[in-house]
Design a protein around this motif. Structure first.
Motif, PDB file in Angstrom:
ATOM      1  N   ARG A 171     -38.130  39.527  61.093  1.00  0.00           N
ATOM      2  CA  ARG A 171     -37.458  40.724  62.023  1.00  0.00           C
ATOM      3  C   ARG A 171     -35.721  40.265  62.291  1.00  0.00           C
ATOM      4  O   ARG A 171     -35.136  40.980  62.252  1.00  0.00           O
ATOM      5  N   GLN A 205     -33.914  40.731  59.072  1.00  0.00           N
ATOM      6  CA  GLN A 205     -33.590  42.027  58.988  1.00  0.00           C
ATOM      7  C   GLN A 205     -32.561  42.491  60.000  1.00  0.00           C
ATOM      8  O   GLN A 205     -31.786  43.318  59.718  1.00  0.00           O
ATOM      9  N   VAL A 265     -36.699  41.525  69.130  1.00  0.00           N
ATOM     10  CA  VAL A 265     -36.924  40.470  67.974  1.00  0.00           C
ATOM     11  C   VAL A 265     -37.594  39.298  68.542  1.00  0.00           C
ATOM     12  O   VAL A 265     -38.530  38.759  67.905  1.00  0.00           O
TER      13      VAL A 265
END
Length: 168
Positions: A21, A24, A64
């Motif tokens: 994550r 990303q 996150v």
């Protein structure tokens, strides 16, 4: 941003989703790694993953960060690789946007260089997109000379050779 109290530690399998994550969030679609790509780099023979964990109170609003084995939140990571021919490769350095410019990327890079020295690497290379000005400045500050790649690659390679004081 002021320095953050951070522990650099080895990756644990339970960290994977958090690291993915973060990747990303750090890179645009098409540049960020898919789960299988990131897992392949992390688990390849000779690879290692270092995790930066904040020792401050975890941010419960962060979508996150995740508390792990320590008391903090994962705020960055680095994937590196040492091959049998003595060449190191920094595959990715990812630091959450809100934690950047606090020395975390530098701490991860220095820890990776130590790991690569211990693996008897005599050079390290890394690369970045030609338009990633933050990364270009970061690598220049760490004495990685730029080597322009062919225009089709849209990347710049930064090899660091023994003549550049690697290993120390």
């Amino acid at each position: 941003m002021s320095p953050v109290q951070v522990t650099i530690r080895d990756f644990h399998s339970r960290d994977f989703e958090t690291l993915w994550r973060i990747d990303q969030q750090c890179f645009a679609p098409g540049i960020s790694y898919s789960r299988p790509e990131l897992a392949a780099y992390m688990h390849a023979a000779g690879s290692f993953t270092l995790v930066a964990e904040s020792q401050e109170t975890p941010n419960t609003e962060s979508p996150v960060g995740s508390a792990t084995s320590g008391s903090g939140e994962i705020i960055g990571f680095l994937v590196g690789h040492a091959n049998r021919r003595g060449a190191g490769h920094i595959i990715t350095i990812d630091v959450l946007p809100q934690a950047r410019r606090s020395g975390i990327g530098s701490r991860l890079l220095l820890a990776a260089e130590e790991r690569l020295r211990a693996a008897h690497c005599s050079m390290v290379r890394l690369e970045t997109a030609v338009d990633n000005t933050s990364a270009l400045s970061f690598y220049k500050r760490h004495n990685y000379p730029a080597v322009w790649m062919p225009s089709c690659c849209r990347k710049i390679c930064f090899p660091r050779l023994p003549t550049d004081n690697f290993p120390a």
